[in-house]
Motif scaffolding. Sequence first.
Motif, PDB file in Angstrom:
ATOM      1  N   SER A 150       0.832  -1.207   0.000  1.00  0.00           N
ATOM      2  CA  SER A 150       0.000   0.000   0.000  1.00  0.00           C
ATOM      3  C   SER A 150       0.866   1.257   0.000  1.00  0.00           C
ATOM      4  CB  SER A 150      -0.923   0.007   1.218  1.00  0.00           C
ATOM      5  OG  SER A 150      -1.812  -1.076   1.161  1.00  0.00           O
ATOM      6  N   GLN A 206       3.861   1.463  -1.211  1.00  0.00           N
ATOM      7  CA  GLN A 206       4.460   1.545  -2.536  1.00  0.00           C
ATOM      8  C   GLN A 206       3.469   2.088  -3.570  1.00  0.00           C
ATOM      9  OE1 GLN A 206       5.960  -2.176  -4.138  1.00  0.00           O
ATOM     10  NE2 GLN A 206       7.788  -1.102  -4.860  1.00  0.00           N
ATOM     11  N   VAL A 207       2.218   1.677  -3.490  1.00  0.00           N
ATOM     12  CA  VAL A 207       1.201   2.190  -4.413  1.00  0.00           C
ATOM     13  C   VAL A 207       0.988   3.684  -4.204  1.00  0.00           C
ATOM     14  CG1 VAL A 207      -1.283   2.111  -4.948  1.00  0.00           C
ATOM     15  CG2 VAL A 207       0.032  -0.001  -4.789  1.00  0.00           C
ATOM     16  N   GLN A 264       3.081   5.804  -3.015  1.00  0.00           N
ATOM     17  CA  GLN A 264       4.276   6.540  -3.446  1.00  0.00           C
ATOM     18  C   GLN A 264       4.261   6.799  -4.952  1.00  0.00           C
ATOM     19  OE1 GLN A 264       7.624   4.264  -2.079  1.00  0.00           O
ATOM     20  NE2 GLN A 264       7.833   5.486  -0.212  1.00  0.00           N
ATOM     21  N   ARG A 265       3.654   5.926  -5.694  1.00  0.00           N
ATOM     22  CA  ARG A 265       3.602   6.118  -7.148  1.00  0.00           C
ATOM     23  C   ARG A 265       2.739   7.312  -7.535  1.00  0.00           C
ATOM     24  NH1 ARG A 265       3.017  -0.107  -9.154  1.00  0.00           N
ATOM     25  NH2 ARG A 265       5.150  -0.702  -8.677  1.00  0.00           N
ATOM     26  N   TYR A 266       1.712   7.588  -6.727  1.00  0.00           N
ATOM     27  CA  TYR A 266       0.779   8.657  -7.078  1.00  0.00           C
ATOM     28  C   TYR A 266       1.028   9.942  -6.307  1.00  0.00           C
ATOM     29  CZ  TYR A 266      -1.598   4.958  -9.526  1.00  0.00           C
ATOM     30  OH  TYR A 266      -1.891   3.923 -10.381  1.00  0.00           O
ATOM     31  N   THR A 272      10.192   7.117  -4.693  1.00  0.00           N
ATOM     32  CA  THR A 272       9.844   5.757  -4.285  1.00  0.00           C
ATOM     33  C   THR A 272      11.015   5.132  -3.534  1.00  0.00           C
ATOM     34  OG1 THR A 272      10.596   4.863  -6.383  1.00  0.00           O
ATOM     35  CG2 THR A 272       8.261   5.400  -6.214  1.00  0.00           C
ATOM     36  N   SER A 273      10.693   4.224  -2.636  1.00  0.00           N
ATOM     37  CA  SER A 273      11.707   3.548  -1.830  1.00  0.00           C
ATOM     38  C   SER A 273      11.877   2.126  -2.333  1.00  0.00           C
ATOM     39  CB  SER A 273      11.298   3.528  -0.365  1.00  0.00           C
ATOM     40  OG  SER A 273      11.088   4.840   0.109  1.00  0.00           O
ATOM     41  N   GLY A 286       9.869  -2.835  -1.939  1.00  0.00           N
ATOM     42  CA  GLY A 286       9.653  -3.972  -2.832  1.00  0.00           C
ATOM     43  C   GLY A 286      10.487  -5.177  -2.424  1.00  0.00           C
TER      44      GLY A 286
END
Length: 185
Positions: A43, A45-46, A48-50, A55-56, A60
């Motif tokens: 969540s 990571q998702v 962070q994309r928007y 991003t870290s 992942g």
Amino acid sequence: MEHAVEPFDIMGKRPRPRGLKALQKFEEFLGAGLILFILVLLSIQVFQRYLPVATSPWIGELSRYSLLALTFLMVGSLVGQGRHVSIDVILKVGTEKTRRLVVIISSAIVAMCCAAFAQESFALVTADTEQALAITGIPMWLLYVIPLVAFTSATIQALFNIVYAPEENLEPAEEPSDVELETQP
């Protein structure tokens, strides 16, 4: 006249020890915790994309290895429940004694395989390679502890399945249908 006490039945009429049930519940608790941990990481990571943030990459990597840990940690719990797809098919036929024999033989095979995997995992843990994960820097030997613990637990569960051939493992995993329930007295 007193009735004689029946001798110990090696084919397993006794319930599983509390320690094994506690170990199984602990493994299931860890598995649920890892699922929540993976959900939180993915969540983040998702989001962070928007969001306008960097991003870290460690998220992942950590989520991938958490999924790997989840897979290994659930082995012991599943072996303790005796749920193998091919064994489930065999348990649908035969008498109670043949079903017990199937559980004992399959548990012996699983115990040998898991013991061999645990031995190899121990060799990987004790081998000093000084390797670490690329992003997080976690030592590789620490990752190999997870399969070592999991396969050791699975070996113990399978060995107790041989001795106890638990009653709950003698029935196939599928639930009875409504028609079957109505026809039973």
